[in-house]
Motif scaffolding. Structure first.
Motif, PDB file in Angstrom:
ATOM      1  N   ASN A  39       1.716  -8.025   4.694  1.00  0.00           N
ATOM      2  CA  ASN A  39       2.767  -7.697   4.179  1.00  0.00           C
ATOM      3  C   ASN A  39       3.658  -6.368   4.490  1.00  0.00           C
ATOM      4  OD1 ASN A  39       2.591  -5.793   2.247  1.00  0.00           O
ATOM      5  ND2 ASN A  39       1.393  -7.406   0.889  1.00  0.00           N
ATOM      6  N   PHE A  40       4.683  -6.322   4.537  1.00  0.00           N
ATOM      7  CA  PHE A  40       5.493  -5.167   4.883  1.00  0.00           C
ATOM      8  C   PHE A  40       6.677  -4.954   4.061  1.00  0.00           C
ATOM      9  CE2 PHE A  40       7.094  -8.485   7.598  1.00  0.00           C
ATOM     10  CZ  PHE A  40       8.408  -8.262   7.448  1.00  0.00           C
ATOM     11  N   SER A  41       7.160  -3.689   4.013  1.00  0.00           N
ATOM     12  CA  SER A  41       8.328  -3.444   3.151  1.00  0.00           C
ATOM     13  C   SER A  41       9.036  -2.518   3.826  1.00  0.00           C
ATOM     14  CB  SER A  41       7.896  -2.720   1.622  1.00  0.00           C
ATOM     15  OG  SER A  41       7.370  -1.448   1.846  1.00  0.00           O
ATOM     16  N   ASP A  42      10.101  -1.863   3.393  1.00  0.00           N
ATOM     17  CA  ASP A  42      11.083  -0.891   4.189  1.00  0.00           C
ATOM     18  C   ASP A  42      10.140   0.577   4.355  1.00  0.00           C
ATOM     19  OD1 ASP A  42      13.469  -2.337   4.023  1.00  0.00           O
ATOM     20  OD2 ASP A  42      13.730  -2.096   2.024  1.00  0.00           O
ATOM     21  N   GLU A  43       9.104   0.657   3.394  1.00  0.00           N
ATOM     22  CA  GLU A  43       8.249   1.912   3.460  1.00  0.00           C
ATOM     23  C   GLU A  43       6.996   1.635   4.112  1.00  0.00           C
ATOM     24  OE1 GLU A  43       8.453   1.933  -0.687  1.00  0.00           O
ATOM     25  OE2 GLU A  43      10.883   2.532  -0.728  1.00  0.00           O
ATOM     26  N   GLY A  44       6.563   0.536   4.201  1.00  0.00           N
ATOM     27  CA  GLY A  44       5.111   0.528   4.613  1.00  0.00           C
ATOM     28  C   GLY A  44       4.426  -0.911   5.017  1.00  0.00           C
ATOM     29  N   LEU A  45       3.440  -0.617   5.355  1.00  0.00           N
ATOM     30  CA  LEU A  45       2.406  -2.034   5.712  1.00  0.00           C
ATOM     31  C   LEU A  45       1.270  -2.170   4.997  1.00  0.00           C
ATOM     32  CD1 LEU A  45       3.165  -1.155   9.457  1.00  0.00           C
ATOM     33  CD2 LEU A  45       4.172  -2.974   8.381  1.00  0.00           C
ATOM     34  N   LEU A  46       0.896  -3.425   4.845  1.00  0.00           N
ATOM     35  CA  LEU A  46      -0.613  -3.731   4.520  1.00  0.00           C
ATOM     36  C   LEU A  46      -1.332  -4.383   5.546  1.00  0.00           C
ATOM     37  CD1 LEU A  46      -2.637  -3.876   2.364  1.00  0.00           C
ATOM     38  CD2 LEU A  46      -1.964  -6.049   1.745  1.00  0.00           C
ATOM     39  N   LEU A  47      -2.279  -3.772   5.953  1.00  0.00           N
ATOM     40  CA  LEU A  47      -2.877  -4.243   7.281  1.00  0.00           C
ATOM     41  C   LEU A  47      -4.348  -4.620   6.928  1.00  0.00           C
ATOM     42  CD1 LEU A  47      -2.173  -1.806   9.924  1.00  0.00           C
ATOM     43  CD2 LEU A  47      -0.949  -3.635   9.477  1.00  0.00           C
ATOM     44  N   GLU A  48      -4.880  -5.698   7.698  1.00  0.00           N
ATOM     45  CA  GLU A  48      -6.308  -5.983   7.598  1.00  0.00           C
ATOM     46  C   GLU A  48      -7.236  -5.167   8.764  1.00  0.00           C
ATOM     47  OE1 GLU A  48      -7.051 -10.044   7.670  1.00  0.00           O
ATOM     48  OE2 GLU A  48      -6.699 -10.376   5.482  1.00  0.00           O
ATOM     49  N   ASN A  49      -8.257  -4.556   8.382  1.00  0.00           N
ATOM     50  CA  ASN A  49      -9.149  -4.067   9.426  1.00  0.00           C
ATOM     51  C   ASN A  49     -10.446  -4.268   8.761  1.00  0.00           C
ATOM     52  OD1 ASN A  49     -10.630  -2.441  10.894  1.00  0.00           O
ATOM     53  ND2 ASN A  49      -9.814  -0.399  10.340  1.00  0.00           N
ATOM     54  N   PRO A  50     -11.105  -5.339   9.596  1.00  0.00           N
ATOM     55  CA  PRO A  50     -12.506  -5.822   9.175  1.00  0.00           C
ATOM     56  C   PRO A  50     -13.564  -4.845   9.296  1.00  0.00           C
ATOM     57  CG  PRO A  50     -11.760  -6.999  11.221  1.00  0.00           C
ATOM     58  CD  PRO A  50     -10.552  -6.058  10.791  1.00  0.00           C
ATOM     59  N   LEU A  51     -13.304  -3.775  10.070  1.00  0.00           N
ATOM     60  CA  LEU A  51     -14.493  -2.623  10.122  1.00  0.00           C
ATOM     61  C   LEU A  51     -14.476  -1.756   8.893  1.00  0.00           C
ATOM     62  CD1 LEU A  51     -14.098  -1.857  13.744  1.00  0.00           C
ATOM     63  CD2 LEU A  51     -15.569  -3.328  12.553  1.00  0.00           C
ATOM     64  N   ALA A  52     -13.122  -1.658   8.454  1.00  0.00           N
ATOM     65  CA  ALA A  52     -12.824  -0.805   7.394  1.00  0.00           C
ATOM     66  C   ALA A  52     -13.335   0.716   7.350  1.00  0.00           C
ATOM     67  CB  ALA A  52     -13.778  -1.204   5.947  1.00  0.00           C
ATOM     68  N   ASP A  53     -13.026   0.965   8.778  1.00  0.00           N
ATOM     69  CA  ASP A  53     -13.390   2.572   9.158  1.00  0.00           C
ATOM     70  C   ASP A  53     -12.113   3.613   9.166  1.00  0.00           C
ATOM     71  OD1 ASP A  53     -11.757   1.279  11.055  1.00  0.00           O
ATOM     72  OD2 ASP A  53     -13.300   1.897  12.881  1.00  0.00           O
ATOM     73  N   ALA A  54     -11.145   2.951   8.592  1.00  0.00           N
ATOM     74  CA  ALA A  54     -10.120   3.988   8.249  1.00  0.00           C
ATOM     75  C   ALA A  54     -10.246   4.774   7.079  1.00  0.00           C
ATOM     76  CB  ALA A  54      -8.914   3.174   7.978  1.00  0.00           C
ATOM     77  N   PHE A  55      -9.414   5.781   6.738  1.00  0.00           N
ATOM     78  CA  PHE A  55      -9.518   6.656   5.445  1.00  0.00           C
ATOM     79  C   PHE A  55      -8.169   7.063   5.165  1.00  0.00           C
ATOM     80  CE2 PHE A  55     -10.376   9.288   9.242  1.00  0.00           C
ATOM     81  CZ  PHE A  55      -9.579  10.429   9.259  1.00  0.00           C
ATOM     82  N   PRO A  56      -8.012   7.214   3.955  1.00  0.00           N
ATOM     83  CA  PRO A  56      -6.821   7.884   3.477  1.00  0.00           C
ATOM     84  C   PRO A  56      -6.452   9.252   3.903  1.00  0.00           C
ATOM     85  CG  PRO A  56      -8.049   6.922   1.531  1.00  0.00           C
ATOM     86  CD  PRO A  56      -8.828   7.218   2.832  1.00  0.00           C
ATOM     87  N   GLY A  57      -5.077   9.522   4.460  1.00  0.00           N
ATOM     88  CA  GLY A  57      -4.502  10.765   4.928  1.00  0.00           C
ATOM     89  C   GLY A  57      -4.651  10.547   6.283  1.00  0.00           C
ATOM     90  N   GLN A  58      -5.071   9.582   6.970  1.00  0.00           N
ATOM     91  CA  GLN A  58      -5.465   9.350   8.607  1.00  0.00           C
ATOM     92  C   GLN A  58      -4.047   9.201   9.028  1.00  0.00           C
ATOM     93  OE1 GLN A  58      -8.255   6.628   9.507  1.00  0.00           O
ATOM     94  NE2 GLN A  58      -7.690   6.626  11.731  1.00  0.00           N
ATOM     95  N   HIS A  59      -3.567   9.696  10.303  1.00  0.00           N
ATOM     96  CA  HIS A  59      -2.300   9.321  10.565  1.00  0.00           C
ATOM     97  C   HIS A  59      -2.579   8.275  11.850  1.00  0.00           C
ATOM     98  CE1 HIS A  59       0.274  12.324   8.852  1.00  0.00           C
ATOM     99  NE2 HIS A  59      -0.877  13.296   9.020  1.00  0.00           N
ATOM    100  N   VAL A  60      -1.685   7.156  11.763  1.00  0.00           N
ATOM    101  CA  VAL A  60      -1.733   5.980  12.732  1.00  0.00           C
ATOM    102  C   VAL A  60      -0.305   5.748  13.477  1.00  0.00           C
ATOM    103  CG1 VAL A  60      -3.578   4.741  11.313  1.00  0.00           C
ATOM    104  CG2 VAL A  60      -1.318   4.218  11.232  1.00  0.00           C
ATOM    105  N   GLU A  61      -0.549   5.247  14.763  1.00  0.00           N
ATOM    106  CA  GLU A  61       0.606   5.058  15.481  1.00  0.00           C
ATOM    107  C   GLU A  61       0.348   3.504  15.631  1.00  0.00           C
ATOM    108  OE1 GLU A  61       2.917   6.010  19.850  1.00  0.00           O
ATOM    109  OE2 GLU A  61       0.817   7.111  18.990  1.00  0.00           O
TER     110      GLU A  61
END
Length: 106
Positions: A39-61
């Motif tokens: 899902n997405f909104s004007d302010e953000g996105l909800l993604l699926e990452n099966p590896l779950a290797d991301a962490f809060p505060g991480q910057h993404v492009e």
């Protein structure tokens, strides 16, 4: 992360939210990774990452497909990650929600 914390993060939005089922491309260190957008909104996105290797505060492009247009590059910050691999991203660049979705150009 407690259920109460997740509830607060999920329910602090005041704007519109759209259900989605398309893929974004995460650009990281010269590599490209497919991420399913739920899902997405004007302010953000909800993604699926099966590896779950991301962490809060991480910057993404991310590169997002747009209907009938070239892909859109956006930057964001991960605000939460669930054990199931769902990633909440707050975008830090404009997100024109009306044109998102469609096929990834080859």
């Amino acid at each position: 992360m407690t259920a109460e914390h997740i509830w607060r993060v999920e329910n602090r939005r005041t704007g519109r939210r759209f259900t989605a089922d398309f893929y974004a491309i995460e650009l990281s260190g010269g590599a490209r990774y497919l991420r399913r957008v739920k899902n997405f909104s004007d302010e953000g996105l909800l993604l699926e990452n099966p590896l779950a290797d991301a962490f809060p505060g991480q910057h993404v492009e991310l590169e997002l497909p747009r209907q009938g247009q070239l892909p859109l590059r956006v930057e964001g910050e991960i605000v939460y990650v669930t054990p199931e691999g769902r990633i909440g991203i707050r975008v830090t660049s404009p997100l024109p929600v009306e044109s998102l979705g469609g096929r990834i150009p080859r």
